[in-house]
Design a protein around this motif. Sequence first.
Motif, PDB file in Angstrom:
ATOM      1  N   THR A   6     -14.591 -39.897  44.166  1.00 50.44           N
ATOM      2  CA  THR A   6     -14.784 -41.185  43.835  1.00 50.44           C
ATOM      3  C   THR A   6     -13.470 -41.163  42.682  1.00 50.44           C
ATOM      4  O   THR A   6     -13.189 -40.166  41.940  1.00 50.44           O
ATOM      5  CB  THR A   6     -15.965 -41.201  42.864  1.00 50.44           C
ATOM      6  OG1 THR A   6     -17.230 -41.066  43.905  1.00 50.44           O
ATOM      7  CG2 THR A   6     -16.259 -42.241  42.274  1.00 50.44           C
ATOM      8  N   ARG A  19      -6.854 -42.004  47.172  1.00 51.98           N
ATOM      9  CA  ARG A  19      -7.372 -42.561  48.562  1.00 51.98           C
ATOM     10  C   ARG A  19      -6.578 -42.306  49.903  1.00 51.98           C
ATOM     11  O   ARG A  19      -7.056 -42.175  50.816  1.00 51.98           O
ATOM     12  CB  ARG A  19      -7.643 -44.007  48.446  1.00 51.98           C
ATOM     13  CG  ARG A  19      -8.831 -44.339  47.483  1.00 51.98           C
ATOM     14  CD  ARG A  19      -9.186 -45.855  47.574  1.00 51.98           C
ATOM     15  NE  ARG A  19      -7.902 -46.646  47.151  1.00 51.98           N
ATOM     16  CZ  ARG A  19      -8.052 -47.952  47.347  1.00 51.98           C
ATOM     17  NH1 ARG A  19      -9.112 -48.676  47.435  1.00 51.98           N
ATOM     18  NH2 ARG A  19      -6.900 -48.624  47.493  1.00 51.98           N
ATOM     19  N   SER A  27     -12.926 -43.732  54.676  1.00 49.04           N
ATOM     20  CA  SER A  27     -13.616 -44.687  54.676  1.00 49.04           C
ATOM     21  C   SER A  27     -13.752 -45.249  53.222  1.00 49.04           C
ATOM     22  O   SER A  27     -14.174 -44.250  52.300  1.00 49.04           O
ATOM     23  CB  SER A  27     -15.041 -44.488  55.234  1.00 49.04           C
ATOM     24  OG  SER A  27     -15.975 -45.468  54.822  1.00 49.04           O
ATOM     25  N   VAL A  28     -13.566 -46.450  52.610  1.00 52.47           N
ATOM     26  CA  VAL A  28     -13.562 -46.824  51.171  1.00 52.47           C
ATOM     27  C   VAL A  28     -14.612 -47.812  50.917  1.00 52.47           C
ATOM     28  O   VAL A  28     -14.755 -48.699  51.616  1.00 52.47           O
ATOM     29  CB  VAL A  28     -12.058 -47.368  50.913  1.00 52.47           C
ATOM     30  CG1 VAL A  28     -12.168 -47.909  49.491  1.00 52.47           C
ATOM     31  CG2 VAL A  28     -11.001 -46.525  51.192  1.00 52.47           C
ATOM     32  N   GLU A  29     -15.321 -47.402  49.818  1.00 54.52           N
ATOM     33  CA  GLU A  29     -16.300 -48.207  49.227  1.00 54.52           C
ATOM     34  C   GLU A  29     -15.978 -48.586  47.906  1.00 54.52           C
ATOM     35  O   GLU A  29     -15.847 -47.764  47.135  1.00 54.52           O
ATOM     36  CB  GLU A  29     -17.831 -47.756  49.453  1.00 54.52           C
ATOM     37  CG  GLU A  29     -18.872 -48.515  48.793  1.00 54.52           C
ATOM     38  CD  GLU A  29     -20.168 -47.674  48.846  1.00 54.52           C
ATOM     39  OE1 GLU A  29     -21.144 -48.445  48.390  1.00 54.52           O
ATOM     40  OE2 GLU A  29     -20.184 -46.590  49.584  1.00 54.52           O
ATOM     41  N   VAL A  30     -16.090 -49.824  47.744  1.00 54.83           N
ATOM     42  CA  VAL A  30     -15.768 -50.274  46.033  1.00 54.83           C
ATOM     43  C   VAL A  30     -17.085 -50.378  45.436  1.00 54.83           C
ATOM     44  O   VAL A  30     -17.877 -51.350  46.002  1.00 54.83           O
ATOM     45  CB  VAL A  30     -15.020 -51.322  46.059  1.00 54.83           C
ATOM     46  CG1 VAL A  30     -14.900 -51.805  44.702  1.00 54.83           C
ATOM     47  CG2 VAL A  30     -13.569 -51.122  46.781  1.00 54.83           C
ATOM     48  N   VAL A  31     -17.286 -49.832  44.295  1.00 55.16           N
ATOM     49  CA  VAL A  31     -18.538 -50.057  43.675  1.00 55.16           C
ATOM     50  C   VAL A  31     -18.114 -50.157  42.151  1.00 55.16           C
ATOM     51  O   VAL A  31     -17.139 -49.934  41.353  1.00 55.16           O
ATOM     52  CB  VAL A  31     -19.466 -48.639  43.451  1.00 55.16           C
ATOM     53  CG1 VAL A  31     -19.783 -48.385  45.059  1.00 55.16           C
ATOM     54  CG2 VAL A  31     -18.565 -47.521  42.806  1.00 55.16           C
TER      55      VAL A  31
END
Length: 293
Positions: A6, A19, A27-31
């Motif tokens: 993170t 990243r 695999s990228v997730e934006v939170v």
Amino acid sequence: MPKLVTVVGATGNQGRAPRSARPEKPSVEVVAADLDSIDSLKAAFAGSYAVYGVTGIDGLLAEHDLATVEKVEEAWGRAIAQAASETAGLRHFIWSTLPRASEISGGRYRLSNHAAKNKVDDYVRGDPGLAAKTTFLVVAQYHSNYSYGPVSIHPVPSAGAYVHFASHPPDTPVAWIGDVTRNLPPFIKPILEQPEKTRGNVVFACEEVRTSEDSLQIWARSKGVRAFHVPVSAELVCSLWGKYADVLAAMWRYWGEFGEKSWSAPGHTVLTKEDLGVTGLISLAESFRDYEI
């Protein structure tokens, strides 16, 4: 099984680097997370193998005095560290910090951006469980800093040249990471892959060290122009750029006075690119070549 890393501030210059440190396409997730809310940070960090924490003050300087900026940045860093400490299963915390300029200089230089991060360093080291998981990452000068205020380069159309107004001497040693988006990933990878070496220690992410004059001429050659180092007083720089001078110009004067010692870490081990076997860095000249001020 992929490990979740993170990154705080993943859209910023430093934040993009972790990243791209993995050889496979991540695999990228934006939170969403709020640096003023520990609960939101803990939610964002849940399930993380590693957390990369970085704070920045660019957006704060325009609206606040330096004392306020320092307090805000310290609070953000403490919140990131506390959330990391309370994240179940976390194995690695990378904290982006800066050298202890006030301590190294015997109090001659108290740099606000350094001081805020140093207070977070102390907070982390005061938490034995978190400290054992932490790599303290110090990133050298970005090539893009030639665009900012008191260390910027200015065109002089009537002379067909550029000038660099400097309150530091031309032989000041400047440590460069260069293009941070390209040169930081080769440091992040070994930090994560060699935890037995990097956790608890300082990693100095630096591509090369050049004098201020040499750096300017590397920039000039990359653009095919003439450039001159113009000495000016610290007072003039402060009159022109105000608080920006305290953050940037004072940092360059600190380097000029304390040289290699500027990037040391009293009482702690500092690991360099040679120590970690870092390869694949691009030169300062190449960093400048693709960048327009």
